[in-house]
Design an enzyme around this catalytic site. Sequence first.
Site, PDB file in Angstrom:
ATOM      1  N   GLY A  70      -1.685   3.430   1.422  1.00  0.00           N
ATOM      2  CA  GLY A  70      -2.787   4.292   0.944  1.00  0.00           C
ATOM      3  C   GLY A  70      -4.074   3.749   1.384  1.00  0.00           C
ATOM      4  O   GLY A  70      -4.300   2.346   1.506  1.00  0.00           O
ATOM      5  N   ASP A  71      -4.933   4.458   1.409  1.00  0.00           N
ATOM      6  CA  ASP A  71      -6.573   3.967   1.673  1.00  0.00           C
ATOM      7  C   ASP A  71      -6.854   3.385   0.173  1.00  0.00           C
ATOM      8  O   ASP A  71      -6.266   3.441  -0.822  1.00  0.00           O
ATOM      9  CB  ASP A  71      -7.448   5.122   1.829  1.00  0.00           C
ATOM     10  N   TYR A  72      -7.807   2.658   0.310  1.00  0.00           N
ATOM     11  CA  TYR A  72      -8.639   1.913  -0.795  1.00  0.00           C
ATOM     12  C   TYR A  72      -8.627   2.888  -2.080  1.00  0.00           C
ATOM     13  O   TYR A  72      -9.634   3.585  -2.098  1.00  0.00           O
ATOM     14  CB  TYR A  72     -10.126   1.561  -0.525  1.00  0.00           C
ATOM     15  N   THR A  73      -7.662   2.707  -3.068  1.00  0.00           N
ATOM     16  CA  THR A  73      -7.421   3.136  -4.468  1.00  0.00           C
ATOM     17  C   THR A  73      -7.417   4.614  -4.272  1.00  0.00           C
ATOM     18  O   THR A  73      -7.518   5.334  -5.184  1.00  0.00           O
ATOM     19  CB  THR A  73      -8.784   3.022  -5.124  1.00  0.00           C
ATOM     20  N   GLY A  74      -6.916   5.181  -3.012  1.00  0.00           N
ATOM     21  CA  GLY A  74      -6.645   6.544  -2.802  1.00  0.00           C
ATOM     22  C   GLY A  74      -5.600   7.016  -3.871  1.00  0.00           C
ATOM     23  O   GLY A  74      -5.742   8.214  -4.003  1.00  0.00           O
TER      24      GLY A  74
END
Length: 761
Positions: free
Chosen positions: A303-307
């Site tokens: 996942g992307d940053y806190t996505g």
Amino acid sequence: MTDQRITRRGALIGAGAIAAWATSPARALLAAADRAPVQPAVDALIGRMTLEEKAGQLTLNAAAWSGGVATQLNPPSQGGGFDQQIADAVAGRLTGVFNGNGAEMARRMQAAVMKSSRLKIPLLFAADVIHGHRTIFPVPVGEAASFDPDLARRTARVAALEGAAAGIDWTFFPMVDIARDQRWGRTMEGAGEDVLLGQMFAAARVRGFQGDSIAATDSMMACVKHFAAYGAAESGLDYNPVDISDRTLREVYLPPYKAGFDAGAGSAMASFNEINGIPSHGNPWLLKTLLRDQWHFEGFVVGDYTGDEEMIAAGFAKDGRDAARIAFLAGVDMAMQSNLYMLHLPGLVRDGTVSQELLDRSVRRVLAAKHQLGLFDDPFRRIDPRREKARSRTRTSLALSREAGRKSIVLLKNEGDILPLRRDARVAIIGPFASGQHDLNGPWVVYGDNVQAVDLATGVRAVVGNGRVTVAPGSGVEEPLAGGIEAAVAAAQAADVVLLAIGESEGMSGEAQSRTDIVVPAPQMALAEAVAATGKPVVVVLKNGRALALQGAVRDAPAVLVTWFLGSESGHAIADVLFGAYSPSGRLPISFPYESGQEPYHYDHKPTGRPAPAGPREPYKNQWRTVLNAALYPFGHGLTYGKVRYADLRLGTGSLPWAGSLEVAASVTNTGTRACEELVQLYIHDRVASITRPVRELKAFRKVALAPGETQSVRFTLTREQLQFIGSDLQPTVEPGDFDLWIAPSAQAEGVTGRFQLLAA
């Protein structure tokens, strides 16, 4: 040559950790691929893991011990500091960290895990190595202006060489999003607006980072991002939704991702955006049906940053547990920074919401990647402070940065052959980017330092000497400077030529830097107008991470160079072009509009039933009130110091057999007095089709070196496959019929043009 064994260096670095590792369950089970198949060995290790340890292998957080830039880009949010992060790693609550502080940080963390953790599964160290590690290269969209995918492969190789020596196993790159709205700040991270160029650079960058062997100590695992269609965010606004047709998604936005995966990328990153109402972090069609079932991708998805957590604010998940459930079941194998998997996956498995089988499958993918990276053979293989120093900013690397910089520069305009400049000219360098160690490397640089980069004034002085150069900032980037314009005008009046160094700062481009008006800021425009009024010859040296709508004195200057953010050797690379040591060869990978309001704009737009005429304006046609439906400087545009003429189009029989090929050719002649390198571009247009087709599509290009007076015949071979499009059934198709063809220097230039026919089977 790379060292893939547990070395004496590794043993010394790890101290007692290596001895503990040598007798660990993980070492025994996953010693080497040539002694046992990987999957049974991985499965045996998984069988020994608790649910919490499995969730830990799917949890990636920002390094607690990072640096100033890394902390600004990705601030650690879990708290507790470095000692607590080591404790989490030893307890099996982390698979690794990203954007850490080099080999020493990695050594301490890996040694603790190898010595004290239960299963001694090596940590994975990741980083945003976007356009260089310590040696910084042009921003990716600038490098794409070289139209040289092998250059991108070579710069990625150097970035991997440097980054791997600092303990980095995995880079969050390449970013392959097609960018057709220049208001979007992340345009600078990709390869521009064209599908073919995007595919070629995606594949080249993956191959560059991963090298011949992903396990080598000069290679890193690539991560294709952001999956998918992040570049189509509404209004060019970062993190915005994406709402496009399935056909546009498949025909325009997906091909570069597929090219990166086909090149062997070991990982993928989910995108922040939603597509047609479904966030990418929660989209099983995207991450499972398409990526796994149709494309057969075998790596893991991060996942992307806190996505995953952001699906709560988007209204797609009710809380952290729900977000973890949605993301995991959709196909996100590893959570970045949110910690939601560590917090909730064990409970979701225990209550039957998530099956043990699905959890094991994601863990298996992550462990297999660590195995492929060679970490189960030597956890310290990329961790060596001495090697880190020895590989950093070498002469060879800096020479490549200079080469990449000058190949990325695009000459938009050169009225009266003002360029190249004479070496005995008195030069006034005016503007906020005239001198100083700032705004040289560009956005998304975690480990490089502007203090080590070469500014414009230094590059120019190296050519003409100190006595012939005057520097005056004139204005700030977005604010006036008291007395600045007056001092700049005085400097211009005393000079033979003015270099007007203006444009965007690093902080105006990149993530979360969307702009509503993509123009040179007003204080710099006031400076440009005042300098132009002196009557001195002006060469605009643009600094930018996106296409700009050029206006007034900037647009009207006799010479304009697009220099992007060129990295470590910025000043030298620009001076090479300014003074003729290198004839500019870059071409625009993105269209420069007349006005900001044209965005999103791309050269391969669709025709309409009311096209604007080539001559005088007519009412009720496809045009804005103030400008045509065209670019001021189109995709593919760029001048050289030669004078190139296109002639003598040859279309063979004029017919392309269904199962055959058609050779087309044109003659290009340098009628000028200077040698040059011309980018010859092949475009086509399907005149009648069951799905309307773009006005032009790039299908091939070739660079040719031309001496003064030299003529070369440039040949291309067309096949039916190059004419395919996504049909009404959302599958690739092609139809017999007539096609227009151009061999030309840009997407709006005529060059030489003709027509051919695709014959039926």
